[in-house]
Design an enzyme around this catalytic site. Structure first.
Site, PDB file in Angstrom:
ATOM      1  N   GLY A  45       0.757  -1.264  -0.297  1.00 24.43           N
ATOM      2  CA  GLY A  45      -0.130  -0.123  -0.114  1.00 24.43           C
ATOM      3  C   GLY A  45       0.783   1.094  -0.039  1.00 24.43           C
ATOM      4  N   GLN A  50       3.114   9.886   1.020  1.00 22.50           N
ATOM      5  CA  GLN A  50       4.277   9.192   1.120  1.00 22.50           C
ATOM      6  C   GLN A  50       5.268   9.371  -0.039  1.00 22.50           C
ATOM      7  OE1 GLN A  50       2.299   5.255   2.135  1.00 22.50           O
ATOM      8  NE2 GLN A  50       4.098   5.319   3.331  1.00 22.50           N
ATOM      9  N   CYS A  98       5.698  -0.144   7.601  1.00 20.17           N
ATOM     10  CA  CYS A  98       5.468   1.019   6.830  1.00 20.17           C
ATOM     11  C   CYS A  98       6.671   1.422   6.009  1.00 20.17           C
ATOM     12  CB  CYS A  98       4.909   2.337   7.605  1.00 20.17           C
ATOM     13  SG  CYS A  98       4.640   3.780   6.908  1.00 20.17           S
ATOM     14  N   LEU A  99       6.408   1.740   4.385  1.00 19.62           N
ATOM     15  CA  LEU A  99       7.497   2.241   3.707  1.00 19.62           C
ATOM     16  C   LEU A  99       8.135   3.583   4.262  1.00 19.62           C
ATOM     17  CD1 LEU A  99       5.988   1.485   0.017  1.00 19.62           C
ATOM     18  CD2 LEU A  99       7.664   0.063   1.494  1.00 19.62           C
ATOM     19  N   HIS A 141      -4.592   1.610   7.220  1.00 22.40           N
ATOM     20  CA  HIS A 141      -3.361   2.176   7.541  1.00 22.40           C
ATOM     21  C   HIS A 141      -3.039   3.296   6.454  1.00 22.40           C
ATOM     22  CE1 HIS A 141       1.453   1.438   7.913  1.00 22.40           C
ATOM     23  NE2 HIS A 141       1.073   2.144   6.889  1.00 22.40           N
ATOM     24  N   GLU A 142      -3.469   3.177   5.208  1.00 19.70           N
ATOM     25  CA  GLU A 142      -3.236   4.129   4.301  1.00 19.70           C
ATOM     26  C   GLU A 142      -3.955   5.454   4.402  1.00 19.70           C
ATOM     27  OE1 GLU A 142      -0.580   3.892   2.559  1.00 19.70           O
ATOM     28  OE2 GLU A 142      -0.392   1.683   3.030  1.00 19.70           O
ATOM     29  N   HIS A 145      -2.548   7.685   6.344  1.00 15.05           N
ATOM     30  CA  HIS A 145      -1.598   8.576   6.037  1.00 15.05           C
ATOM     31  C   HIS A 145      -2.260   9.936   5.628  1.00 15.05           C
ATOM     32  CE1 HIS A 145       2.314   6.717   6.257  1.00 15.05           C
ATOM     33  NE2 HIS A 145       1.602   5.454   5.791  1.00 15.05           N
TER      34      HIS A 145
HETATM   35 ZN    ZN Z   1       2.555   3.445   5.846  1.00 13.06          ZN
END
Ligand code: ZN
Length: 180
Positions: A45, A50, A98-99, A141-142, A145
């Site tokens: 995701g 991000q 998380c990236l 989660h997304e 963000h």
């Molecule tokens: Zn994340």
């Protein structure tokens, strides 16, 4: 085109993103770039903030759970201006990463098991979807963000304490990689 990931410490990750006003060619390119970036970084995701764009959209890969673990399917989805309409009372614990916080994985992060989400796709079609398990987890989660919330904010006090040291190291290492 693959775009650079913003890491923890970048103020854009803490901003509330703005709605997408209309689905222009620019938005379509952004979504394509996000899918490419997600693929290249092996994520499941990715939200626009991000990659440094404070707009309300995210992409995800459909994941199937098997006995061996998780398998990423070919299918991907773009969520524009998502709204979480409802969440189940039942909560489940799953591991999360998380990236934007490379290398940090936390077991047993508690979130609702099932959700209903309303969103617009790239063709401008509105959808209402009820999903559960990993799919619900990734959407929550997304979606966080888009509101400047990171998964580390969702941890219990003792989980937060456990990651304190690692998080400090990650912040030190990666915040320098953010553009000024
Ligand atoms: Zn994340």
């Amino acid at each position: 085109m693959k775009r650079g990931i913003r890491y923890i410490g970048d103020p854009i990750l803490r901003q509330k993103a703005k709605p997408v006003e209309s689905i222009t060619d620019e938005i379509k390119t952004l979504a394509a770039d996000m899918l490419e970036t997600m693929e290249a970084t092996n994520g499941i995701g990715l939200a626009a903030p991000q990659i440094g764009v404070s707009l309300r959209l995210f992409v995800l890969a459909i994941v199937e759970e098997t006995e061996e673990g998780r398998i990423k399917l070919e299918q991907t989805r773009v969520y524009i201006n998502p709204i979480i309409e409802s969440v189940s009372k039942e909560q489940v614990k799953m591991n999360e990463g998380c990236l934007s916080i490379p290398g940090l994985y936390v077991d047993q992060v508690l979130r609702p098991e099932k959700i209903t989400v309303r969103y617009t796709d790239l063709e401008g079609v509105e959808h209402v979807e009820t999903v559960e398990s990993w799919h619900a987890r990734v959407i929550l989660h997304e979606n966080d963000h888009l509101n400047g919330v990171l998964f580390i904010d969702r941890l219990t006090p003792s989980q937060k304490k456990e990651i304190e040291f690692d998080l400090k190291k990650i912040k030190k290492k990666f915040s320098k990689k953010n553009p000024l």
